[in-house]
Design an enzyme around this catalytic site. Structure first.
Site, PDB file in Angstrom:
ATOM      1  N   ARG A  35       3.798  -1.900   0.494  1.00  0.00           N
ATOM      2  CA  ARG A  35       4.194  -2.623  -0.740  1.00  0.00           C
ATOM      3  C   ARG A  35       3.102  -2.394  -1.635  1.00  0.00           C
ATOM      4  O   ARG A  35       3.449  -2.160  -3.122  1.00  0.00           O
ATOM      5  CB  ARG A  35       4.245  -3.921  -0.409  1.00  0.00           C
ATOM      6  CG  ARG A  35       4.264  -5.058  -1.665  1.00  0.00           C
ATOM      7  CD  ARG A  35       4.467  -6.244  -1.180  1.00  0.00           C
ATOM      8  NE  ARG A  35       3.291  -6.877  -0.651  1.00  0.00           N
ATOM      9  CZ  ARG A  35       2.337  -7.287  -1.271  1.00  0.00           C
ATOM     10  NH1 ARG A  35       2.231  -7.125  -2.768  1.00  0.00           N
ATOM     11  NH2 ARG A  35       1.111  -7.620  -0.590  1.00  0.00           N
ATOM     12  N   ARG A  36       1.886  -2.678  -1.603  1.00  0.00           N
ATOM     13  CA  ARG A  36       0.717  -2.571  -2.423  1.00  0.00           C
ATOM     14  C   ARG A  36       0.549  -1.129  -2.864  1.00  0.00           C
ATOM     15  O   ARG A  36       0.529  -0.906  -4.086  1.00  0.00           O
ATOM     16  CB  ARG A  36      -0.677  -3.128  -1.847  1.00  0.00           C
ATOM     17  CG  ARG A  36      -0.425  -4.557  -1.649  1.00  0.00           C
ATOM     18  CD  ARG A  36      -1.701  -4.901  -0.741  1.00  0.00           C
ATOM     19  NE  ARG A  36      -1.833  -6.417  -0.325  1.00  0.00           N
ATOM     20  CZ  ARG A  36      -2.401  -6.869   0.705  1.00  0.00           C
ATOM     21  NH1 ARG A  36      -3.091  -6.305   1.564  1.00  0.00           N
ATOM     22  NH2 ARG A  36      -2.545  -8.215   0.937  1.00  0.00           N
ATOM     23  N   ARG A  58      -7.339  -0.376   8.410  1.00  0.00           N
ATOM     24  CA  ARG A  58      -6.792  -1.455   9.293  1.00  0.00           C
ATOM     25  C   ARG A  58      -7.963  -2.520   9.937  1.00  0.00           C
ATOM     26  O   ARG A  58      -9.334  -1.910   9.475  1.00  0.00           O
ATOM     27  CB  ARG A  58      -6.145  -0.766  10.663  1.00  0.00           C
ATOM     28  CG  ARG A  58      -4.926  -0.168  10.227  1.00  0.00           C
ATOM     29  CD  ARG A  58      -3.874  -1.065   9.928  1.00  0.00           C
ATOM     30  NE  ARG A  58      -3.939  -2.090  11.007  1.00  0.00           N
ATOM     31  CZ  ARG A  58      -3.446  -2.297  12.097  1.00  0.00           C
ATOM     32  NH1 ARG A  58      -2.710  -1.175  12.718  1.00  0.00           N
ATOM     33  NH2 ARG A  58      -3.383  -3.315  12.988  1.00  0.00           N
TER      34      ARG A  58
END
Length: 321
Positions: free
Chosen positions: A149-150, A167
């Site tokens: 999304r970002r 991560r």
């Protein structure tokens, strides 16, 4: 004021008989901070109860060498906690709403939603780029994020930058930023940084015109979907958007509806308290239905205008790489 001494004595005598509520959570420091905050609120509301926090690792916590969108599992950060609920090992669990699956398992409900802190995303810069913004970072600077999304939105807004998966929990990501010399900046949730007490690391807050935020499970980890909401003069405004993985294709629409909140609760005792998986007895039913209808209408509008094609291609490309 009379009787306090007797009450205290009675409470002490019965302390061993207090009901214990077992609260499940993830083991990360941020998850524990959030859960401790929820438990503190519950203790204030229910002083006659005791609370035991049970922490556990989830699939998303254990697999740290693969992008979230590539793991191919639903409920990455919730499945183990869901199983603990099913086995009656815990009585309730505390989650970030965006980690929950779109559809809850049978028999589960969202029993409470705490007041939301800042929903926005924040940029944390490498020490050598403190004072910069995403717009002023050098060409080809690498920005880390675990969210499609970002990445999709920001790739469209800042095409001179490169976006790469990063991560780990917040501590791990900040250490990678500061020590590996691989990233010029990383994108994190502003609320998480605030809860950890790391507001001083925030170099830029991303506003909706730059990066709209997540809603619920944001369509899973494999599609870039985002929203922005606003309440003004009794009107609920909802903007929703979908993007291709590289941000080249996108579609956004805004709709609004009237939200009527009466001075006194108008629902009757027979009303079903659950709506879209959420039990919210203190919010008028008509207000909930109006908000749900707005979301459905906006989703339908986007799909009818071609959003499904963008999402299908995004899923296919994500699965292929």
């Amino acid at each position: 004021m009379s009787g306090n001494g007797d009450a205290a004595a009675t409470a002490e005598e019965n302390s061993s008989k207090m009901r214990v509520i077992r609260v499940g959570t993830r083991k990360s420091q941020l998850a524990r901070i959030q859960t401790d905050s929820v438990v503190a609120t519950l203790k204030a509301l229910y002083p006659g109860l005791q609370f035991e926090i049970i922490a556990m690792s989830t699939t998303g916590d254990k697999i740290l060498d693969t992008a979230l969108s590539k793991i191919g599992e639903k409920s990455l950060f919730t499945k183990e906690l869901e199983h603990a609920l099913e086995r009656n090992e815990v009585d309730l669990v505390v989650h970030s709403l965006k980690d929950l699956p779109t559809v809850l398992p049978p028999g589960f409900t969202i029993g409470a939603i705490c007041k939301r802190e800042s929903p926005y995303d924040a940029v944390v810069f490498h020490p050598k780029f403190v004072g910069k913004t995403l717009e002023t970072l050098p060409e080809k600077s690498v920005v880390g994020t675990s969210s499609l999304r970002r990445a999709a939105q920001l790739q469209r807004k800042f095409p001179h930058l490169e976006f790469k998966s990063i991560r780990g929990n917040l501590n791990t990501r900040l250490r990678k930023l500061d020590e590996l010399q691989e990233f010029s900046a990383i994108i994190l949730a502003a609320a998480g940084l605030q809860r950890m007490g790391w507001q001083n690391r925030v170099g830029q807050i991303l506003h909706p015109e730059e990066c709209m935020y997540a809603v619920g499970q944001e369509g899973g980890c494999s599609v870039p979907v985002a929203v922005h909401t606003a309440m003004k003069d009794g009107q609920l405004y909802l903007t929703g958007g979908v993007w291709s993985l590289n941000g080249a294709d996108s579609m956004q629409e805004t709709m609004q509806t009237t939200i009527h909140v009466p001075a006194q609760h108008e629902d009757g005792p027979e009303d079903d308290p659950q709506l879209v998986g959420i039990t919210a007895r203190n919010i008028p039913r008509q207000a909930q239905l109006a908000a749900e209808s707005l979301g459905i209408s906006l989703a339908t509008l986007l799909l009818n205008k071609g959003a499904k094609n963008i999402l299908d291609v995004a899923r296919q490309l994500n699965d292929a790489h």
